[in-house]
Scaffold this motif. Structure first.
Motif, mmCIF file in Angstrom:
data_model
loop_
_atom_site.group_PDB
_atom_site.id
_atom_site.type_symbol
_atom_site.label_atom_id
_atom_site.label_comp_id
_atom_site.label_asym_id
_atom_site.label_seq_id
_atom_site.Cartn_x
_atom_site.Cartn_y
_atom_site.Cartn_z
ATOM 1 N N LEU A 217 0.822 -1.205 0.000
ATOM 2 C CA LEU A 217 0.000 0.000 0.000
ATOM 3 C C LEU A 217 0.856 1.254 0.000
ATOM 4 O O LEU A 217 0.535 2.240 -0.688
ATOM 5 C CB LEU A 217 -0.927 -0.007 1.221
ATOM 6 N N ALA A 218 1.950 1.233 0.725
ATOM 7 C CA ALA A 218 2.798 2.423 0.837
ATOM 8 C C ALA A 218 3.541 2.720 -0.456
ATOM 9 O O ALA A 218 3.681 3.882 -0.856
ATOM 10 C CB ALA A 218 3.796 2.243 1.983
ATOM 11 N N THR A 219 4.035 1.679 -1.126
ATOM 12 C CA THR A 219 4.874 1.879 -2.313
ATOM 13 C C THR A 219 4.109 1.748 -3.619
ATOM 14 O O THR A 219 4.568 2.224 -4.661
ATOM 15 C CB THR A 219 6.024 0.866 -2.326
ATOM 16 N N GLY A 220 2.954 1.068 -3.576
ATOM 17 C CA GLY A 220 2.231 0.806 -4.810
ATOM 18 C C GLY A 220 2.862 -0.293 -5.640
ATOM 19 O O GLY A 220 2.427 -0.553 -6.759
ATOM 20 N N LYS A 221 3.882 -0.966 -5.093
ATOM 21 C CA LYS A 221 4.566 -2.031 -5.815
ATOM 22 C C LYS A 221 3.997 -3.373 -5.358
ATOM 23 O O LYS A 221 4.396 -3.916 -4.328
ATOM 24 C CB LYS A 221 6.070 -1.963 -5.562
ATOM 25 N N LEU A 222 3.093 -3.885 -6.139
ATOM 26 C CA LEU A 222 2.435 -5.148 -5.826
ATOM 27 C C LEU A 222 2.948 -6.249 -6.743
ATOM 28 O O LEU A 222 3.466 -5.961 -7.832
ATOM 29 C CB LEU A 222 0.918 -5.030 -5.972
ATOM 30 N N PRO A 223 2.816 -7.511 -6.333
ATOM 31 C CA PRO A 223 3.203 -8.612 -7.224
ATOM 32 C C PRO A 223 2.424 -8.570 -8.526
ATOM 33 O O PRO A 223 1.316 -8.019 -8.597
ATOM 34 C CB PRO A 223 2.847 -9.858 -6.406
ATOM 35 N N GLU B 104 -0.972 9.280 4.433
ATOM 36 C CA GLU B 104 -0.714 10.005 5.672
ATOM 37 C C GLU B 104 -0.929 9.090 6.888
ATOM 38 O O GLU B 104 -0.162 9.160 7.858
ATOM 39 C CB GLU B 104 -1.637 11.222 5.764
ATOM 40 N N HIS B 105 -1.924 8.259 6.819
ATOM 41 C CA HIS B 105 -2.133 7.296 7.904
ATOM 42 C C HIS B 105 -0.911 6.382 8.057
ATOM 43 O O HIS B 105 -0.488 6.071 9.175
ATOM 44 C CB HIS B 105 -3.372 6.444 7.633
ATOM 45 N N LEU B 106 -0.357 5.953 6.932
ATOM 46 C CA LEU B 106 0.816 5.082 6.983
ATOM 47 C C LEU B 106 2.030 5.815 7.548
ATOM 48 O O LEU B 106 2.794 5.253 8.349
ATOM 49 C CB LEU B 106 1.129 4.532 5.583
ATOM 50 N N ARG B 107 2.210 7.056 7.151
ATOM 51 C CA ARG B 107 3.327 7.836 7.687
ATOM 52 C C ARG B 107 3.194 8.048 9.196
ATOM 53 O O ARG B 107 4.207 8.201 9.900
ATOM 54 C CB ARG B 107 3.414 9.187 6.969
ATOM 55 N N VAL C 43 -1.376 -2.038 7.748
ATOM 56 C CA VAL C 43 -2.520 -2.662 7.073
ATOM 57 C C VAL C 43 -2.924 -3.931 7.810
ATOM 58 O O VAL C 43 -2.113 -4.850 7.986
ATOM 59 C CB VAL C 43 -2.171 -3.002 5.611
ATOM 60 N N PHE C 44 -4.193 -3.989 8.223
ATOM 61 C CA PHE C 44 -4.759 -5.206 8.805
ATOM 62 C C PHE C 44 -5.705 -5.889 7.825
ATOM 63 O O PHE C 44 -5.890 -7.098 7.900
ATOM 64 C CB PHE C 44 -5.479 -4.881 10.115
ATOM 65 N N GLN C 45 -6.309 -5.127 6.923
ATOM 66 C CA GLN C 45 -7.104 -5.688 5.838
ATOM 67 C C GLN C 45 -6.883 -4.824 4.601
ATOM 68 O O GLN C 45 -6.803 -3.597 4.710
ATOM 69 C CB GLN C 45 -8.594 -5.727 6.187
ATOM 70 N N LEU C 46 -6.813 -5.498 3.447
ATOM 71 C CA LEU C 46 -6.532 -4.761 2.210
ATOM 72 C C LEU C 46 -7.364 -5.327 1.073
ATOM 73 O O LEU C 46 -7.365 -6.530 0.812
ATOM 74 C CB LEU C 46 -5.047 -4.865 1.868
#
Length: 305
Positions: free
Chosen positions: A180-186, A222-225, A230-233
């Motif tokens: 979620l933070a980087t946008g780099k997903l598999p 901002e929440h991540l910073r 992440v508990f659910q995505l």
């Protein structure tokens, strides 16, 4: 019959061989009606068809569908307590004495014996399947308790069923937070429109829930910073299915997208053929997803029974 939630367990190739006798093993563990003085019963019911002669399993491509059923008496505690209070009060008025704790317990037991035969019965069903080829037990529930109850039923029927909970080598919470933070997903995986973020520092930490939200938005970052994880995505896999993945690796809100449903078509001639087609589609699509989850999180199949 598409599953909506997935709780997952794994088992070894040796266990998979033993599961070939599943239909025979379940025969003595069919669901039976609640007796007059029973609070509930649990057992297996036919996943396809009805009646005492219907098979308790249904197999397609080494995946075996089975259904755990239960009957539960509905006898609210408030009803019992109100009736108990009336009886206690009647004794006090007519006999001029207080009712002690031991006598209250006996009166309550007598009330249960009296009320249980007249209680309404609630029936429930939970589908699941075993994938002998890849070593997965897949249950259509997000409730850990319900999953464990079904697993207990299988163990009672088989004598032993050493399926184990998932033990990821990669921490799901940390990995999904990074996605979620980087946008780099598999490859093949993209963000959906839902997430739950929590501050893991304290049990009462702040919780942020997003629905129908662009997860690339600055407010989410901002929440991540600020330290939330992440508990659910919400995720979309290969443009074929969407779901919400929890840090417990329970899959919720599973939905097959139009491209998959279009492949099903409407050419089945009868209910049995349609059931086969839906079950085959479900298991083939989930086989691909679960193989990827094994890769993403490190979910090796047990090698010993």
């Amino acid at each position: 019959m598409f599953f909506r939630n997935l709780t997952l367990f794994r088992f070894s190739p040796a266990v998979a061989k033993d599961l070939k006798r599943l239909d025979e093993a379940l025969a003595d563990h069919r669901l039976r009606p609640c007796g007059p003085l029973e609070m509930g019963t649990r057992g297996f019911v036919p996943p396809v068809g009805r009646g005492d002669e219907a098979a308790l399993t249904h197999e397609v491509n080494k995946c075996t569908l089975l259904t755990v059923g239960s009957e539960e008496k509905l006898l609210p505690a408030a009803v019992v307590n109100d009736e108990l209070q009336r009886k206690v009060q009647k004794i006090a008025e007519e006999e001029g004495r207080k009712v002690g704790g031991r006598e209250r317990k006996r009166i309550k037991e007598d009330l249960l014996t009296e009320l249980l035969p007249r209680a309404f019965v609630r029936s429930s069903r939970m589908s699941s399947y075993v994938d002998r080829k890849n070593g997965w037990l897949v249950l259509d529930t997000a409730s850990r308790k319900s999953a464990e109850n079904a697993l207990t039923q299988m163990r009672e029927a088989l004598g032993s069923f050493p399926a184990v909970s998932l033990a990821p080598e990669e921490g799901p919470r940390a990995l999904m937070t990074d996605w979620l933070a980087t946008g780099k997903l598999p490859g093949g995986l993209v963000l959906g429109d839902e997430c739950e973020l929590r501050d893991p520092a304290t049990a009462t930490g702040a919780i942020a829930r997003c629905r129908r939200q662009d997860l690339d938005a600055e407010e989410v970052k901002e929440h991540l910073r600020n330290g939330k994880q992440v508990f659910q995505l919400g995720l979309v896999f290969d443009d074929r299915m969407s779901f919400v993945l929890g840090e417990d690796l329970v899959i919720r809100k599973l939905k097959f997208l139009d491209v998959v449903m279009d492949e099903l078509g409407d050419s089945q001639q009868d209910a049995a053929a349609e059931m086969d087609a839906r079950f085959a589609l479900l298991t083939l699509e989930l086989e691909r997803l679960l193989a990827k989850m094994e890769e993403w999180f490190g979910l090796p199949r047990p090698t010993e029974s």
